[in-house]
Design a protein around this motif. Structure first.
Motif, mmCIF file in Angstrom:
data_model
loop_
_atom_site.group_PDB
_atom_site.id
_atom_site.type_symbol
_atom_site.label_atom_id
_atom_site.label_comp_id
_atom_site.label_asym_id
_atom_site.label_seq_id
_atom_site.Cartn_x
_atom_site.Cartn_y
_atom_site.Cartn_z
ATOM 1 N N PRO A 1 110.590 74.433 92.973
ATOM 2 C CA PRO A 1 109.421 73.476 93.774
ATOM 3 C C PRO A 1 110.491 72.732 94.912
ATOM 4 O O PRO A 1 111.090 72.323 93.702
ATOM 5 N N PHE A 2 109.342 72.090 94.937
ATOM 6 C CA PHE A 2 109.659 71.068 96.460
ATOM 7 C C PHE A 2 109.057 70.041 96.296
ATOM 8 O O PHE A 2 107.559 70.243 96.516
ATOM 9 N N ASP A 3 109.279 69.160 96.692
ATOM 10 C CA ASP A 3 108.086 67.658 96.564
ATOM 11 C C ASP A 3 107.498 67.653 98.072
ATOM 12 O O ASP A 3 106.239 67.081 98.710
ATOM 13 N N VAL A 4 108.766 67.733 99.391
ATOM 14 C CA VAL A 4 108.720 67.713 100.338
ATOM 15 C C VAL A 4 109.538 68.970 101.201
ATOM 16 O O VAL A 4 111.145 68.329 100.852
ATOM 17 N N VAL A 5 109.674 68.802 102.622
ATOM 18 C CA VAL A 5 110.129 69.997 103.078
ATOM 19 C C VAL A 5 110.376 69.333 104.243
ATOM 20 O O VAL A 5 109.083 69.297 104.942
ATOM 21 N N VAL A 6 111.852 69.260 105.501
ATOM 22 C CA VAL A 6 111.714 68.827 106.115
ATOM 23 C C VAL A 6 112.680 70.085 107.320
ATOM 24 O O VAL A 6 113.108 70.482 106.747
ATOM 25 N N LEU A 7 111.901 70.788 108.109
ATOM 26 C CA LEU A 7 111.358 71.593 108.903
ATOM 27 C C LEU A 7 112.210 71.362 110.357
ATOM 28 O O LEU A 7 111.285 71.324 110.623
ATOM 29 N N ASP A 8 113.902 72.517 110.576
ATOM 30 C CA ASP A 8 113.327 72.149 112.227
ATOM 31 C C ASP A 8 112.646 73.325 112.577
ATOM 32 O O ASP A 8 112.316 74.739 111.667
ATOM 33 N N LEU A 9 112.077 74.124 113.810
ATOM 34 C CA LEU A 9 111.733 74.573 114.307
ATOM 35 C C LEU A 9 112.701 75.766 114.392
ATOM 36 O O LEU A 9 112.418 77.204 114.681
ATOM 37 N N MET A 10 113.848 75.584 115.731
ATOM 38 C CA MET A 10 114.383 76.283 116.099
ATOM 39 C C MET A 10 115.557 77.028 115.163
ATOM 40 O O MET A 10 116.595 76.598 115.219
ATOM 41 N N LEU A 11 114.721 78.146 114.226
ATOM 42 C CA LEU A 11 116.313 78.588 113.028
ATOM 43 C C LEU A 11 116.299 79.980 113.865
ATOM 44 O O LEU A 11 116.024 80.410 113.768
ATOM 45 N N PRO A 12 117.762 79.842 112.448
ATOM 46 C CA PRO A 12 118.480 81.422 113.141
ATOM 47 C C PRO A 12 117.565 82.557 111.702
ATOM 48 O O PRO A 12 117.341 82.422 110.860
ATOM 49 N N ARG A 13 117.284 83.475 111.831
ATOM 50 C CA ARG A 13 116.952 84.669 111.705
ATOM 51 C C ARG A 13 114.997 84.655 111.054
ATOM 52 O O ARG A 13 114.724 85.173 111.069
ATOM 53 N N ARG A 14 114.975 82.780 111.176
ATOM 54 C CA ARG A 14 112.928 82.864 110.932
ATOM 55 C C ARG A 14 113.256 81.960 110.924
ATOM 56 O O ARG A 14 113.541 80.723 110.905
#
Length: 227
Positions: free
Chosen positions: A44-57
């Motif tokens: 479980p996480f409260d917030v996700v900081v997500l890059d867009l250009m990632l390897p594999r997915r």
């Protein structure tokens, strides 16, 4: 407060971890999209900081899959993609906020706090279809009032299938997200098929209505309607 950072640039990931931990957040870091998606499905996480250009997915695939699963964890996109079209696409895909690199850390921190305060939804703790129910907290599986005894891997496979209920899950998806193997091979396919067969014997064979169906040449699907 638990924050997941999915970022493949080591310096950026390190800076984010150190900065967020200094503010007393508990931080997990994933350097590939695959690893980030795995963590999102198992913790479980409260917030996700997500890059867009990632390897594999890539980040958009992670985000859209998360929302299709009904998961409402707040997501802040952090990326170098800075056109208006990029921002609109990210927000329309289910992001709650969008911040362009390079960024000022105090601004990122303020946005994380805002998303955490929003508290969009409680984390999913129960999954099910028809008369089959899986409890993620107690790790108990029940069908028609009967408790089913599953191995750890059978539980993980069933959880994954239920998170994708009504949609076909391929062997490639199971290999990548449950077994965490990116290069598929015949021996692993055989292991997956054996695990599915054992799972079917437990959740379907004793009951009239079948829930776990094989889609020939593609994979498997869990649904309450006949396959």
């Amino acid at each position: 407060m638990r924050v997941l950072v999915v970022e493949d640039e080591r310096k950026v990931a390190k800076a984010l971890r150190e900065g967020l931990e200094a503010e007393h957040y508990e931080v997990r870091v994933a350097s590939t999209g695959e690893d980030g998606f795995f963590l999102l499905n198992h913790e479980p996480f409260d917030v996700v900081v997500l890059d867009l250009m990632l390897p594999r997915r890539d980040g958009i695939e992670i985000l859209t899959t998360l929302r299709k699963q009904g998961r409402e964890t707040p997501v802040l996109i952090l990326t170098a993609k800075d056109t208006v079209e990029d921002r609109v696409h990210g927000l329309d895909s289910g992001a709650d906020d969008y911040l362009v690199k390079p960024f000022a850390f105090p601004e990122l921190l303020a946005r994380v706090r805002a998303l955490a305060r929003r508290g969009r939804a409680e984390p999913v703790t129960k999954l099910g279809v028809g008369d089959l129910a899986l409890d993620l907290m107690t790790r108990r599986v029940v069908r028609a009032g009967q408790t089913l005894e599953l191995t750890l891997k059978e539980f993980e496979v069933l959880e994954y299938l239920l998170r994708h209920a009504g949609r076909v899950v391929s062997r490639e998806m199971l290999a990548r997200d449950v077994w965490r193997v990116t290069a598929r091979a015949t021996p692993l396919d055989n292991v997956i098929d054996v695990t599915i067969a054992r799972l079917r014997r437990k959740i379907d064979d004793p009951f009239d209505t079948k829930l776990l169906h094989t889609v020939r040449g593609i994979g498997y699907i869990v649904r309450s309607e006949p396959g």
